[in-house]
Design a protein around this motif. Sequence first.
Motif, PDB file in Angstrom:
ATOM      1  N   TRP A 307       0.835  -1.197   0.000  1.00  0.00           N
ATOM      2  CA  TRP A 307       0.000   0.000   0.000  1.00  0.00           C
ATOM      3  C   TRP A 307       0.871   1.248   0.000  1.00  0.00           C
ATOM      4  O   TRP A 307       1.778   1.372   0.825  1.00  0.00           O
ATOM      5  CB  TRP A 307      -0.910   0.009   1.230  1.00  0.00           C
ATOM      6  CG  TRP A 307      -2.071  -0.890   1.019  1.00  0.00           C
ATOM      7  CD1 TRP A 307      -2.138  -2.226   1.311  1.00  0.00           C
ATOM      8  CD2 TRP A 307      -3.306  -0.541   0.404  1.00  0.00           C
ATOM      9  NE1 TRP A 307      -3.346  -2.729   0.915  1.00  0.00           N
ATOM     10  CE2 TRP A 307      -4.085  -1.708   0.354  1.00  0.00           C
ATOM     11  CE3 TRP A 307      -3.832   0.639  -0.124  1.00  0.00           C
ATOM     12  CZ2 TRP A 307      -5.363  -1.731  -0.195  1.00  0.00           C
ATOM     13  CZ3 TRP A 307      -5.102   0.616  -0.668  1.00  0.00           C
ATOM     14  CH2 TRP A 307      -5.857  -0.554  -0.703  1.00  0.00           C
ATOM     15  N   PRO A 308       0.577   2.194  -0.911  1.00  0.00           N
ATOM     16  CA  PRO A 308       1.303   3.460  -0.872  1.00  0.00           C
ATOM     17  C   PRO A 308       1.042   4.116   0.478  1.00  0.00           C
ATOM     18  O   PRO A 308      -0.069   4.041   0.985  1.00  0.00           O
ATOM     19  CB  PRO A 308       0.650   4.297  -1.981  1.00  0.00           C
ATOM     20  CG  PRO A 308      -0.216   3.386  -2.756  1.00  0.00           C
ATOM     21  CD  PRO A 308      -0.470   2.165  -1.944  1.00  0.00           C
ATOM     22  N   ASP A 309       1.980   4.707   1.061  1.00  0.00           N
ATOM     23  CA  ASP A 309       1.937   5.390   2.357  1.00  0.00           C
ATOM     24  C   ASP A 309       1.371   4.511   3.473  1.00  0.00           C
ATOM     25  O   ASP A 309       0.967   4.992   4.538  1.00  0.00           O
ATOM     26  CB  ASP A 309       1.209   6.754   2.280  1.00  0.00           C
ATOM     27  CG  ASP A 309      -0.284   6.657   1.941  1.00  0.00           C
ATOM     28  OD1 ASP A 309      -0.898   5.645   2.273  1.00  0.00           O
ATOM     29  OD2 ASP A 309      -0.826   7.613   1.360  1.00  0.00           O
ATOM     30  N   GLY A 310       1.290   3.197   3.240  1.00  0.00           N
ATOM     31  CA  GLY A 310       0.888   2.269   4.297  1.00  0.00           C
ATOM     32  C   GLY A 310      -0.595   2.299   4.662  1.00  0.00           C
ATOM     33  O   GLY A 310      -1.032   1.556   5.528  1.00  0.00           O
ATOM     34  N   THR A 311      -1.393   3.123   3.997  1.00  0.00           N
ATOM     35  CA  THR A 311      -2.814   3.240   4.358  1.00  0.00           C
ATOM     36  C   THR A 311      -3.653   2.272   3.538  1.00  0.00           C
ATOM     37  O   THR A 311      -3.715   2.391   2.313  1.00  0.00           O
ATOM     38  CB  THR A 311      -3.324   4.682   4.076  1.00  0.00           C
ATOM     39  OG1 THR A 311      -2.364   5.583   4.578  1.00  0.00           O
ATOM     40  CG2 THR A 311      -4.684   4.924   4.677  1.00  0.00           C
TER      41      THR A 311
END
Length: 358
Positions: A307-311
């Motif tokens: 996931w981009p930016d972990g979200t």
Amino acid sequence: MAILATPTYLLTGFLGSGKTTLLNNWLKQPEFSDVAVIVNEFGAVGIDNDLISKSDEDTIELTTGCLCCTVRGSLVETLMALFVKRQQGQVRHFNAVVIETTGLADPVPVIQALMTTPVSGNFHLAKIITTVEAPQGLSTIDRHAEAAKQVAVADDIVITKGDLVAEGHVNVANALKTLNPGAPIHNTAPSAPLALSAILGSGSLETSAQFNGPKYWQNADVVKQDDRHHHRHDLNRHNSEIGSFVLTFDEPLRWQEVAAWMDALVIAHGEDILRVKGILEIENTDQPIVVQSVQKLFHPPFALEQWPDGTRQSRVVFITKAISESFVREVFDIIRSARKPSASPSILSELELTGATS
Ligand SMILES: Nc1nc2c(ncn2[C@@H]2O[C@H](COP(=O)(O)OP(=O)(O)OP(=O)(O)O)[C@@H](O)[C@H]2O)c(=O)[nH]1
């Protein structure tokens, strides 16, 4: 060994918006030495004469080492001819293609040509880059639907001629975000030409994927927040029916329902769904799934490693013409209300994702 499709960049933007100037700057950079450049109309586009050796041939080797050719007949024919010439060693090898469209062109047919066979097997659309000039760009978008579409479909937007406007690029950038909230906006000026690396990030012309990473959704999220606080900048009067919105979903979605939603929107309103870019959390699938479309054409969905930016949150950016956010939501709600109880299989087992993950 499988032959990989050649990354192909579309450089679009209204008449006189600075496409050629930008391209000429890039042509001088070493990264461009293995690139084939295609221009729609040779005379009209006017790549600097001193860069091009005079020739009656369709394909010209520039003094910088790049190939340059004109579209004689259809773009499809030109690309396929270039492909064959490369295979037969009639032109020097190239690793990427840049197509500069004419300023008045609706970019969508060109995009569609790139996304359908026979072209899509040999060339893949890497990025759409759109130039908008600071002094007159917004009034041009106001008056010309093609210019609005050029912005709407962009992966990256380049504002040119900020040096000619007192407030520089800022007002233009704010207005463009209402048309295309996700696309990174860059500036170029004679004193500070935009470096190619600004568009490519850490990638190269050969490796830069059409998915421009987390940036697109981060940008779109910022614009969404901005809307909530009523700081939205109205773009124009005549093309006011073109607009954008972002839908977010906190719960995992079912792939079949997403697919049915997209189908329903495209079947009923394909021409007016100008661009969709989504990153989705799909039930029973760990990896985020990226969906993208330009009008009626969908790129094959693909999975990201993480996931981009972990979200973990589904986010879909819509750029539409006269299609409201509430309508798009309602269509999805109707599809989801008819939900069947059966467990949804993993999308990864359904899709041919080999080689498409990135
Ligand atoms: N001051 C200034 N002039 C620019 C800039 N970018 C382009 N120009 C000028 O604007 C004019 C049009 O630029 P082009 O690069 O030919 O624009 P284009 O989009 O390729 O034009 P068409 O091929 O007609 O569609 C030229 O005179 C350029 O020198 C800029 O950032 N600042």
